[in-house]
Each structure stands twice: as C-alpha cells, then as structure tokens.
Design a protein around this motif. Structure first.
Motif, mmCIF file in Angstrom:
data_model
loop_
_atom_site.group_PDB
_atom_site.id
_atom_site.type_symbol
_atom_site.label_atom_id
_atom_site.label_comp_id
_atom_site.label_asym_id
_atom_site.label_seq_id
_atom_site.Cartn_x
_atom_site.Cartn_y
_atom_site.Cartn_z
ATOM 1 N N LYS A 1 0.818 -1.215 0.000
ATOM 2 C CA LYS A 1 0.000 0.000 0.000
ATOM 3 C C LYS A 1 0.854 1.268 0.000
ATOM 4 N N VAL A 2 1.943 1.251 0.757
ATOM 5 C CA VAL A 2 2.772 2.454 0.843
ATOM 6 C C VAL A 2 3.404 2.768 -0.516
ATOM 7 N N ARG A 3 3.765 1.744 -1.255
ATOM 8 C CA ARG A 3 4.321 1.955 -2.600
ATOM 9 C C ARG A 3 3.213 2.327 -3.597
ATOM 10 N N GLN A 4 2.083 1.658 -3.485
ATOM 11 C CA GLN A 4 0.991 1.900 -4.429
ATOM 12 C C GLN A 4 0.436 3.308 -4.309
ATOM 13 N N ARG A 5 0.421 3.842 -3.114
ATOM 14 C CA ARG A 5 -0.095 5.208 -2.943
ATOM 15 C C ARG A 5 0.731 6.194 -3.758
ATOM 16 N N LEU A 6 2.050 6.017 -3.773
ATOM 17 C CA LEU A 6 2.876 6.898 -4.602
ATOM 18 C C LEU A 6 2.609 6.634 -6.081
ATOM 19 N N ASP B 1 -0.067 5.667 -7.515
ATOM 20 C CA ASP B 1 -1.370 6.211 -7.892
ATOM 21 C C ASP B 1 -1.370 7.743 -7.986
ATOM 22 N N ALA B 2 -0.518 8.396 -7.225
ATOM 23 C CA ALA B 2 -0.533 9.858 -7.163
ATOM 24 C C ALA B 2 0.656 10.504 -7.884
ATOM 25 N N TYR B 3 1.520 9.729 -8.469
ATOM 26 C CA TYR B 3 2.756 10.255 -9.059
ATOM 27 C C TYR B 3 2.486 11.162 -10.247
ATOM 28 N N ARG B 4 3.013 12.373 -10.156
ATOM 29 C CA ARG B 4 2.902 13.356 -11.234
ATOM 30 C C ARG B 4 4.301 13.921 -11.474
#
Length: 164
Positions: free
Chosen positions: A34-39, A41-44
């Motif tokens: 989850k900690v990796r996936q959150r980045l 999902d939000a990476y810009r």
C-alpha cells in the motif's frame, strides 16, 4: 534537484517505503504494498523533483509541489529523504527552496504529515501551522507570503551573505 521522469517512479516508491516505514509501523499501519501503491497512484512527474546527492545512490529524496484544489495554494506532498541523510540539513535546504518558489508566486502551501512524525517540527520551523488532524494525519498550512516582502528579504540575505 532535477525534474522527475516516469523512470523515477519505482525507485521513488522504494524510497517512500523506506522513509515512511518507521512512522507507519509506530502507528500500526505499515503495509509495504500500500505504501508503494499510494505513490504510484498519485505520481505526477511534472510536479516532482528528485534530490540527488553526489556520492549517494540516486534518488536520495524527492518532493512534489503541485497546484491544490484551493485557489492560491500549492500542495506539498511526497517529500521524502533517504533515512541515512536525515539530520544533515538537506531536508531544510530542499524545503526552503520549495517555499521560496511558493513565496515568490504569493501562494500558500498545505501538506499533511503522519502523527508523531519528527518532520512536523521541520514544517513548523518554516511557518506551517495546524489546520486539522485525524487519528493518523496532521494537516498543516503555511499562508501566502507577500511577494514584494519576500523579494526584498531574499535580496537583503544575498547582499548580507556576500559582504566580507
């Protein structure tokens, strides 16, 4: 600091997992996926900068500063440094640079930090104040600076620092 690219995503996701692990474990909320996936999902990348340190594996850190949903405000997110670099003033320098850009544009900045994180002290030293909090996150806000005052202060600091 350099602009982020799409190729930086996975190294930054790993950096995030390592940097956040102690605080998330303390809160009983660490989940490596989850900690990796959150980045992910939000990476810009267009709003993200990568911190590079000579002689240190890259990335040493990152910071994203993007327009917020609130007019006149930027959202500071994904500010991580490799834990081996904590306590050396690097985080202060990176944050100061980001805030100088916001000040020059007359924009406020908001962010959230995990409850109990030592990073909160860094943000408060740079003018962030409590907006709200929940059981996991603390939401902080830094009002917009007057661009004219900021320009005068920056010029004065540069003049003073170069005076013998």
């Amino acid at each position: 600091m350099r602009p982020a690219t799409a190729a930086d995503l996975e190294p930054l996701a790993e950096l995030r997992a390592g940097a956040m692990r102690p605080d998330l474990e303390r809160l009983g909320r660490y989940d490596g996926h989850k900690v990796r996936q959150r980045l992910r999902d939000a990476y810009r990348p267009r709003h993200t900068s990568v911190v590079e340190v000579p002689g240190f594996p890259s990335p040493a850190g990152c910071l994203a500063l993007a327009p917020d949903e609130r007019p006149g405000t930027l959202l500071l997110e994904h500010f991580y440094l490799d834990p081996a670099l904590h306590g050396r003033g690097l985080g202060t320098a990176v944050l100061r640079d980001a805030l100088e850009r916001a000040d020059a544009a007359g924009l406020a900045v908001r962010l959230n930090v995990l409850r109990g994180s030592p990073a909160r002290r860094l943000y408060e030293r740079h003018g962030f104040v409590l907006e709200s909090e929940d059981p996991v996150d603390v939401f902080l806000h830094r009002p917009a600076a007057d661009p004219a005052r900021t320009a005068r202060t920056t010029r004065t600091a540069r003049t003073t620092s170069t005076t013998p």
